[in-house]
Design a protein around this motif. Structure first.
Motif: not given
Length: 301
Positions: A267-278
């Protein structure tokens, strides 16, 4: 001639999300002491626990279970309810696949009852139509390596079943060198070199550095056991704004070098822990990918 635009350390995001991420970073920084301990009283105030809910919330119920009373080791079990809609099968008599979830936090922060991970596990259960066992492993620095790993193994033995697949969501690895991503993404959200250095010092055995097998997964000691026939096919999730991404890619190379099936979700535009931010589109996409992986039994790639 126009100069190329320099990529920043975080993607564009709504101001509410930016504030939430800033608060998460402040939470860890405010509770870390210079002597290598954590102010647990303050942390518990800033990260209040969410109780389990026998009544479905967003189509998913939960309860706390004891994995090993001798430790004691607990976990939170999430299960989709047939009437809840979402990602479940709707068949109350059909056995559910089980996702064993190990929450993030650098081995030191957060828990299975933290609001962010309670909500994330509910989403996984709802999308995947699976039970999710979120392990409340003991945390460092009070419990250093190998205690959190031992707790994870105890949870797997509690289920007494084979592993069908591994989904490593931005796994926490490191080393003594500074990688290009760590140098490029100074000031990135959630994860920074000073924070990860502190976490490794809190987690690793006294006197160990980041070449230790628990940190350096690409080292020969860190790769021990990967060539076991029991090691399952792996999916590794990597974000383009995660300073840890180079270590995660080395982990993928190690797995491939051992002849293991590896799928990379980049995921090129994802930060660390992005998945906990829906609110991130990538978070929803990952839930759909997890749903597909679980439906396929973890399967070969």
């Amino acid at each position: 001639m126009e100069k190329p635009t320099k990529k920043g350390v975080a993607p564009p995001m709504a101001w509410r999300t930016r504030l939430s991420i800033l608060a998460a970073g402040c939470l860890t920084d405010a509770t870390c002491r210079a002597d290598g301990t954590i102010n647990r009283r303050l942390l518990n105030f800033l990260d209040p626990h969410v109780p389990p809910s026998a009544a479905p919330r967003n189509g998913v119920a939960s309860r706390d279970v004891v994995v090993d009373p001798a430790i004691p080791l607990r976990a939170r079990l999430f299960y989709p309810c047939p009437s809840g809609g979402g990602g479940g099968t709707g068949d109350a008599t059909k056995p559910l696949p089980v996702v064993v979830f190990f929450h993030g936090g650098g081995f030191a922060f957060l828990s299975a009852a933290s609001r962010a991970y309670d909500a994330a596990c509910r989403r996984i259960a709802r999308y995947a139509g699976a039970a999710v066992l979120s392990v409340d492993y003991r945390r460092s620095p009070e419990h250093r390596y190998p205690t959190p790993y031992d707790d994870g193994l105890a949870a797997l033995r509690f289920l007494d079943d084979r592993l069908a697949g591994l989904i490593a969501i931005q796994p926490f690895f490191g080393g003594e060198e500074r990688t290009p991503a760590e140098l490029r993404l100074v000031g990135a959200p959630i994860v920074s070199v000073p924070r990860t250095d502190w976490l490794w010092r809190a987690f690793l055995p006294p006197g160990a550095d980041r070449t230790h097998e628990a940190a350096h997964a690409a080292s020969p000691a860190g790769a021990a056991g990967i060539d076991s026939p029991a090691f399952p096919p792996a999916t590794v999730v990597i974000g383009g704004y995660d300073p840890l991404q180079d270590w995660q890619r080395r982990y993928c190379e190690t797995l491939r070098g051992k002849g293991k099936a590896v799928r990379v979700l980049d995921y090129p535009d994802a930060i660390h822990a992005f998945y906990i931010f829906p609110e991130f589109a990538e978070a929803r996409d990952l839930m759909l990918r997890i749903k597909d992986i679980v439906a396929g039994g973890g399967g070969e790639h």
